[in-house]
Scaffold this motif. Structure first.
Motif, mmCIF file in Angstrom:
data_model
loop_
_atom_site.group_PDB
_atom_site.id
_atom_site.type_symbol
_atom_site.label_atom_id
_atom_site.label_comp_id
_atom_site.label_asym_id
_atom_site.label_seq_id
_atom_site.Cartn_x
_atom_site.Cartn_y
_atom_site.Cartn_z
ATOM 1 N N PHE A 37 0.846 -1.172 0.000
ATOM 2 C CA PHE A 37 0.000 0.000 0.000
ATOM 3 C C PHE A 37 0.895 1.240 0.000
ATOM 4 O O PHE A 37 2.060 1.177 0.366
ATOM 5 C CB PHE A 37 -0.900 0.016 1.236
ATOM 6 N N GLN A 39 0.789 5.701 0.750
ATOM 7 C CA GLN A 39 0.053 6.868 1.211
ATOM 8 C C GLN A 39 0.893 8.102 0.964
ATOM 9 O O GLN A 39 1.996 8.240 1.508
ATOM 10 C CB GLN A 39 -0.281 6.744 2.698
ATOM 11 N N ARG A 45 -4.698 6.050 2.149
ATOM 12 C CA ARG A 45 -3.850 4.909 1.832
ATOM 13 C C ARG A 45 -4.523 4.084 0.748
ATOM 14 O O ARG A 45 -5.712 3.779 0.846
ATOM 15 C CB ARG A 45 -3.607 4.072 3.091
ATOM 16 N N GLU A 46 -3.761 3.718 -0.274
ATOM 17 C CA GLU A 46 -4.334 2.974 -1.384
ATOM 18 C C GLU A 46 -3.563 1.679 -1.629
ATOM 19 O O GLU A 46 -2.352 1.605 -1.394
ATOM 20 C CB GLU A 46 -4.337 3.822 -2.662
ATOM 21 N N GLY A 47 -4.281 0.687 -2.113
ATOM 22 C CA GLY A 47 -3.655 -0.576 -2.457
ATOM 23 C C GLY A 47 -2.918 -0.471 -3.774
ATOM 24 O O GLY A 47 -3.488 -0.011 -4.756
ATOM 25 N N CYS A 50 -1.552 -6.568 -4.496
ATOM 26 C CA CYS A 50 -1.888 -7.504 -3.434
ATOM 27 C C CYS A 50 -1.934 -8.939 -3.949
ATOM 28 O O CYS A 50 -2.354 -9.168 -5.095
ATOM 29 C CB CYS A 50 -3.240 -7.150 -2.809
ATOM 30 N N CYS A 107 -7.722 -6.027 -1.600
ATOM 31 C CA CYS A 107 -6.627 -5.049 -1.556
ATOM 32 C C CYS A 107 -7.138 -3.763 -0.905
ATOM 33 O O CYS A 107 -6.740 -2.665 -1.303
ATOM 34 C CB CYS A 107 -6.073 -4.805 -2.955
ATOM 35 N N ALA A 109 -7.115 -1.557 2.378
ATOM 36 C CA ALA A 109 -6.246 -1.371 3.544
ATOM 37 C C ALA A 109 -6.982 -1.667 4.849
ATOM 38 O O ALA A 109 -6.397 -2.208 5.793
ATOM 39 C CB ALA A 109 -5.680 0.045 3.569
#
Length: 125
Positions: A37, A39, A45-47, A50, A107, A109
């Motif tokens: 992830f 940020q 926060r982004e995936g 995964c 995926c 967070a």
């Protein structure tokens, strides 16, 4: 107790490459989904990528498809998850985190409950 330790961040010029690594230690490691992830300041926060422990499939965010590759190296008591990042752009600048969830496939967070300390990636000329 599951532990995740990231490494490999740094400063790189646009178009350059970095390889992030996440060493995961603990028990039953094949049953944990793993995610990378990121940020950026002022953003959620982004995936990024995964791995599903349900079927072994790998997800990539649209913004990194064709540029980032997730892979794993198995050792006796640990698994290292690598995120190879090529053709880096300034918008890839962020803190990158490795995370794990028990028997997962998403995926998101919010569904991950084991996190590493993060590593900073800065893409700038």
């Amino acid at each position: 107790q599951l532990q995740l330790v990231e490494s490999g961040g740094g400063l790189v010029q646009p178009g350059g490459s970095l390889r992030l690594s996440c060493v995961v230690s603990g028990f039953n490691l094949d049953y944990y989904a793993i995610g990378w992830f990121r940020q950026a300041p002022g953003k959620e926060r982004e995936g990024v990528s995964c791995w599903s422990s349900h079927d072994g499939s790998i997800y990539y965010a649209d913004s990194v498809k064709g540029r980032f590759t997730l892979s794993r190296d198995n050792a006796k008591n640990t698994v290292t998850w690598n995120l190879q990042m090529n053709s880096l752009k300034p918008e890839d600048t962020a803190d990158y985190y490795c995370a794990a969830q028990w028997y997962g496939s998403s995926c998101w967070a919010s569904e991950y409950d084991h996190w590493g300390q993060g590593t900073q990636v800065t893409v700038s000329s």
